[in-house]
Design a protein around this motif. Structure first.
Motif, mmCIF file in Angstrom:
data_model
loop_
_atom_site.group_PDB
_atom_site.id
_atom_site.type_symbol
_atom_site.label_atom_id
_atom_site.label_comp_id
_atom_site.label_asym_id
_atom_site.label_seq_id
_atom_site.Cartn_x
_atom_site.Cartn_y
_atom_site.Cartn_z
ATOM 1 N N ASP A 206 -8.806 12.378 22.832
ATOM 2 C CA ASP A 206 -9.905 13.280 22.521
ATOM 3 C C ASP A 206 -10.290 14.052 23.796
ATOM 4 O O ASP A 206 -9.574 13.979 24.809
ATOM 5 C CB ASP A 206 -11.099 12.453 21.992
ATOM 6 C CG ASP A 206 -11.932 13.227 20.973
ATOM 7 O OD1 ASP A 206 -11.882 14.473 20.973
ATOM 8 O OD2 ASP A 206 -12.635 12.550 20.189
ATOM 9 N N SER A 207 -11.359 14.792 23.742
ATOM 10 C CA SER A 207 -11.820 15.525 24.924
ATOM 11 C C SER A 207 -13.335 15.433 24.975
ATOM 12 O O SER A 207 -13.969 15.019 24.007
ATOM 13 C CB SER A 207 -11.386 16.991 24.855
ATOM 14 O OG SER A 207 -11.961 17.630 23.727
ATOM 15 N N PRO A 305 -16.295 20.575 24.841
ATOM 16 C CA PRO A 305 -15.059 19.813 25.033
ATOM 17 C C PRO A 305 -13.850 20.702 24.730
ATOM 18 O O PRO A 305 -13.922 21.575 23.869
ATOM 19 C CB PRO A 305 -15.195 18.669 24.008
ATOM 20 C CG PRO A 305 -16.206 19.144 23.012
ATOM 21 C CD PRO A 305 -17.136 20.045 23.761
ATOM 22 N N ILE A 309 -6.594 18.829 21.249
ATOM 23 C CA ILE A 309 -6.623 17.372 21.432
ATOM 24 C C ILE A 309 -5.464 16.723 20.675
ATOM 25 O O ILE A 309 -4.903 17.324 19.743
ATOM 26 C CB ILE A 309 -7.955 16.760 20.931
ATOM 27 C CG1 ILE A 309 -8.209 17.145 19.461
ATOM 28 C CG2 ILE A 309 -9.121 17.208 21.800
ATOM 29 C CD1 ILE A 309 -9.458 16.501 18.861
ATOM 30 N N ARG B 260 -17.614 15.317 21.830
ATOM 31 C CA ARG B 260 -16.165 15.210 21.954
ATOM 32 C C ARG B 260 -15.516 16.351 21.165
ATOM 33 O O ARG B 260 -16.097 16.874 20.219
ATOM 34 C CB ARG B 260 -15.704 13.874 21.388
ATOM 35 C CG ARG B 260 -16.214 12.706 22.242
ATOM 36 C CD ARG B 260 -15.381 11.491 21.991
ATOM 37 N NE ARG B 260 -15.781 10.410 22.887
ATOM 38 C CZ ARG B 260 -15.052 9.319 23.061
ATOM 39 N NH1 ARG B 260 -13.905 9.166 22.406
ATOM 40 N NH2 ARG B 260 -15.448 8.369 23.889
ATOM 41 N N GLY B 261 -14.310 16.671 21.558
ATOM 42 C CA GLY B 261 -13.581 17.733 20.877
ATOM 43 C C GLY B 261 -13.448 17.482 19.389
ATOM 44 O O GLY B 261 -13.592 18.383 18.567
ATOM 45 N N SER B 262 -13.208 16.229 19.024
ATOM 46 C CA SER B 262 -13.006 15.909 17.612
ATOM 47 C C SER B 262 -14.283 16.114 16.793
ATOM 48 O O SER B 262 -14.219 16.350 15.586
ATOM 49 C CB SER B 262 -12.513 14.471 17.457
ATOM 50 O OG SER B 262 -13.419 13.587 18.095
ATOM 51 N N HIS B 264 -16.744 18.475 17.884
ATOM 52 C CA HIS B 264 -17.178 19.855 18.049
ATOM 53 C C HIS B 264 -16.261 20.856 17.362
ATOM 54 O O HIS B 264 -16.720 21.865 16.812
ATOM 55 C CB HIS B 264 -17.276 20.197 19.543
ATOM 56 C CG HIS B 264 -17.801 21.570 19.797
ATOM 57 N ND1 HIS B 264 -16.983 22.682 19.869
ATOM 58 C CD2 HIS B 264 -19.063 22.028 19.966
ATOM 59 C CE1 HIS B 264 -17.727 23.758 20.089
ATOM 60 N NE2 HIS B 264 -18.995 23.389 20.148
ATOM 61 N N ASN B 265 -14.968 20.591 17.377
ATOM 62 C CA ASN B 265 -14.023 21.550 16.784
ATOM 63 C C ASN B 265 -14.335 21.826 15.315
ATOM 64 O O ASN B 265 -14.613 20.907 14.557
ATOM 65 C CB ASN B 265 -12.593 20.986 16.858
ATOM 66 C CG ASN B 265 -11.990 21.093 18.251
ATOM 67 O OD1 ASN B 265 -12.521 21.802 19.107
ATOM 68 N ND2 ASN B 265 -10.896 20.394 18.469
#
Lengths: 363, 363, 363, 363
Positions: A206-207, A305, A309, B260-262, B264-265
């Motif tokens: 993840d980021s 982020p 990912i 986290r990216g997961s 926010h994306n």
């Protein structure tokens, strides 16, 4: 209308995609007679490079060696445009094959496709953060000039990653403090926690987002051009033009919303040492009416982020087919440490431009 | 270098001090053949005017009547520059006599003095928010064009004053909701509390900050010019150029730092109704990679409390003498409600400019 | 993309049609602390006004009174944009009724119609030379500044009308010589012949072209920005943007074509008085490599005969119907004398801008 | 303030000195989806290269191979900036050693020294015509686009060298006619005389000036932006920014001075074939009121003789010592034939920019 130039009098124009031949920048308007070498620029580029530490997720092995192709002769700037170039070497297009026809959630490839009718799926093209190499290279010139001529310092650092917030005092932080750890967080305890968090995030494929504190010291009074090109406006634009940035605040920023004028206003006093009038406190963050006040400029920059990912995400292909995506390739879990030199560079480009701008009318 | 122009293709240049002859603006680049009257502009100016309500502290009795002096013929734009003018009428210089030689804490008159070697102490000159009249007038033209041609709507409103936060859902708010009360806060309960707070602040001869929520609907995909003139960068600059603004964030803004990216994306899906690909959620706030995604653009703008207050403050004179200052004159305790049309105007100027910019290369 | 701004650092933006409300200009970037009154500007506007003499064909009775509406306080510039305005008073639209649907041969109304889908048939709108009032007003500020600070003089004059060529030596001509007669030709004998010619042309309901000699003295070395914004390039653009101009040459201009390098090159010598190196002759016309050399800048500007004439001409209507046109209204038979202050103004705008531009990088 | 960018929407920024690492240019704003290869650009660069023929005096053996380093992917432009580079290979600094401390008469090295406090004595640095390589490369892209999309042709040629004037009719000349001889003069008889003259001049170690006729066909109606960015103004600036250019005229140019309106005006007629209104003649040279009229644009550009010559000249050193100079190195006796592609390139850059500019407001 093109948007690849920044600045008016110290003007940079950049070019280059992630997986093309090179990243380049022309710096136009640099004063002549100023000592400049490739090493002066390389030092900032090396700060931006993917490192060896565990936080440096993007393991692309670029040397990012900068070449000065014009504008410098016998080690000195000559007043003509400076062309800087770094060749792309380690572009692995195969990592991107599986994403060729897929829109990555949160990524620019959807809007590039819609805007230009195409996108460079290899490496993200111009939407890639590799583009910031050119900013850092140009900003290194501005930083060197401003430090040598005016003593101006750029000392940005990582203040927050995820929920971990550094308690460092921005008034005291030095460049050495910042470079002590790979997180570029001068508060060592927070840095340790941040590192653990980033490693956890990476394991999760993840980021994670964060906040950079920008600090600029020793800016002379008078920079900033009312009414549209106020210094905070141009600093804000500079920062918001960096990939993944979603917020900018100067001085007390969003906290001002809750304050009263009598609390927030910085009273003026006469400095006993210098005899100069100056604000006693610096809630304003170094500008008044959009013009630098002579106090330290400080601001905060919020990064979302990273969008690419490894974790599975739902999305669609260009043809509208629903698919699951697990991105491969070399992507950072957290860009904050590498973004520090970019924030410094953009800050330096703004200050340099406004230093020259102020001269035109007022000095 | 001058900073009184904004925009590249829909370009405005403004002039006029608080207590000079007039506030003026030249709007260059407006498409021809577009119906435009003084009434179309006056409607937005009237939103910006000091009102009768108790929140409207600045009781300056300007009619702020706009005059179109060029660029429109027989009720239609003709493709030539549009010169708009509002004469200054009710300038009471005597209110400023006592501040003639005093630096107001938190105010631009200190930096103007240092930058230009002088300042217009009467009314604050160009540092006064009266300058924003020109922005609102020009923005009214952009708003009308964008709404009529593309259905784009600008519906900013007051989201926070002091510690009171509106719970209105920005996706649902209409211009009518906003104009229902003099606070320009669509959540009536919060509006009531805000009004009480502002009255308390005024009684204290103080001022208070706040936050405006900016909302722009129906922007087509593709606006924004990488890499420096990204749409959030230009919106941010526009907002940060408004008097008293200290922060700007788009989408989830500073909250992204903790995500986290997961999370926010925004995943892409195919819209069942239209067959178009679009993000399922809109955490990004309507842009991806600096380019509009077709979703609603939303952002927040933080305002510091007005610097000129009646409450006693310590400061110094131009000659460095310590004095107490209790400002008189007509000053707002809270500018937020009057700043709403300014935020709409600046938003419209950015979108209009980028609409034309995108045409040059891509349509 | 709009084209109503000129200059980068001393930047003017103009507005106003021939028969609209006013002609206006915003001058942005003027240094502060510089004494400026309406009278300083009016003096140049009066040179541009249709005169009483027989050469002054256009008998429009405008007072062309200039108003300073911002940027000047207590008789001094304050660093903020200067808004200048002259109201249109004596617009006689009825003179144009007969030309409402007719394309005048040689006139801009054909191309305006095609470009913008409309044109202001009353007075020619923005295609009218009335627009140049704004240039002259702005140029008056630049002329005053440059003369007071640097001793720079602008002494353009009429060198040729039809086949009559003045034999005045441009190195010796003074502003007083030029203003001695209504032709603005410092050679009295030629002026007499020119007057007779212009009267003959008027009797024929025709018009006649000519050439203005531009002269700029005491420009310091170093103005002009390679490689695109060379001083001759910007002077040329400035002149070619004036209505009816069809040619520009600097130094020996087109005569260079027949010369050898050994003839044309100006040898360098050391000036015995000053000890400075300078060219012995000035064939180059005051610039080398696009940068001012410290010698007198001289150039020539060719004007075509005015297109609107009373003599019968064949043309077509907007609907494509062939018609004969005999224009009425107030039109000059020869614009040269009135164009002299316009050439001075545009020259001053270019020099002022480049004076400030050179400061940014080099001083 | 830097001057190394040209154009607003199709914007080029150039860099590179004669004897530095490379000549480079970034072309920003090129529409995406347009086929472009290095060969498309090389063809124009090869026209600019010093040739083998006896007229080609400058025998520098550069391959001038162009490299596309960004902005093109899979043979097609992608909407991002295009970075073009040609490395400098055959720089012989030793040829310049003897001129290191000497000001060449008529040359830019005097003004560069005074402006920047230094100059690149090797090869003339940025004052060298080698800089025009970047213009030709960028112009090749514009030429290709304009020809393919709009059928616009650029067919400039040598009309005069010294006293020898071509009698070719510019309305009939083709690119093939021009390329038939090394003089780039489509009138073979004149070309022969010109060749003899240039050889004589070279034997004399001297140089000679001349005139290029610029011709642009098939430009649509409506290009050009009043009031300052008129098409002739921008064409004039473009040409006057080329090294050694001293004059520009459009249409009948300086000859207009002697004409009457009734002679010069182009009557309008309805074209029987197309039903379109157009001028019957084209004295105006393809523009009216600064806007293209749909007729062929034609103009003339005057070049002074090259300043660096082998013939002995008197001059002074940087230290003010009088010396005789006989320049060595590789210098053209007559630049006209090589300047033809430069005139075409600058014309194409102006038309391309104005084509995009007109779209923003009017299409």
């Amino acid at each position: 209308m093109p948007g690849n130039s920044f600045g008016q009098l110290f003007k940079i124009t950049t070019a280059g995609e992630s997986h093309g031949g090179a990243i380049g920048v022309i710096v136009d308007g640099c004063p002549p007679g100023f000592a400049l070498s490739e090493a002066d620029i390389q030092i900032e580029l090396d700060r931006r490079k993917p490192g060896e530490g565990s936080v440096a997720a993007s393991a692309r092995a670029e040397s990012d060696t900068i070449h000065i192709l014009s504008g410098v002769s016998d080690g000195v700037t000559i007043g003509t445009p400076i062309l800087l170039l770094a060749y792309n070497q380690d572009a692995r297009s195969e990592d991107y094959e599986k994403m060729k026809n897929v829109f990555r959630p949160g990524h620019a490839d959807f809007t590039y496709e819609k805007k230009y009718g195409r996108r460079q799926w290899r490496g993200g093209g111009r939407g890639s953060a590799r583009e910031t190499l050119a900013r850092v290279a140009a900003g290194a010139i501005a930083q060197k000039y401003l430090y040598e001529k005016l003593g101006i310092e750029f000392v940005s650092y990582v203040e927050q990653i995820g929920g971990i917030v550094s308690s460092a005092d921005f008034n005291l932080v030095t460049r050495a403090d910042i470079e002590k750890n790979i997180l570029r967080c001068p508060d060592e305890i927070s840095a340790g926690k941040m590192l653990a968090l980033v490693e956890e995030v990476r394991r999760d494929k993840d980021s994670i987002g964060g906040i950079i504190r920008g600090v600029i010291r020793n800016v002379p009074i008078g920079l900033g051009e009312p009414v549209f090109d106020k210094l905070p406006a141009d600093l804000g634009k500079a920062m918001l033009s960096i990939n993944a940035v979603k917020g900018f605040e100067i001085g007390l920023g969003f906290n001002c919303a809750q304050m009263r004028g009598s609390e927030h206003n910085d009273e003026f006093v006469v400095d006993k040492k210098t005899g100069q009038t100056r604000p006693k406190t610096n809630n304003a963050g170094g500008t008044l009416g959009g013009i630098s006040s002579g106090e330290t400029i400080y601001f905060r920059v919020a990064f979302k982020p990273v969008s690419t990912i490894g974790k599975k995400q739902k999305t669609v292909t260009i043809d509208g087919e629903a698919v699951d995506l697990e991105a491969t390739g070399r992507h950072d879990s957290c860009v904050l440490p590498r973004a520090v030199p970019i924030v410094d560079a953009m800050g330096a480009l703004v200050i340099m431009d406004h230093y020259l701008r102020n001269k035109t009318q007022n000095i």
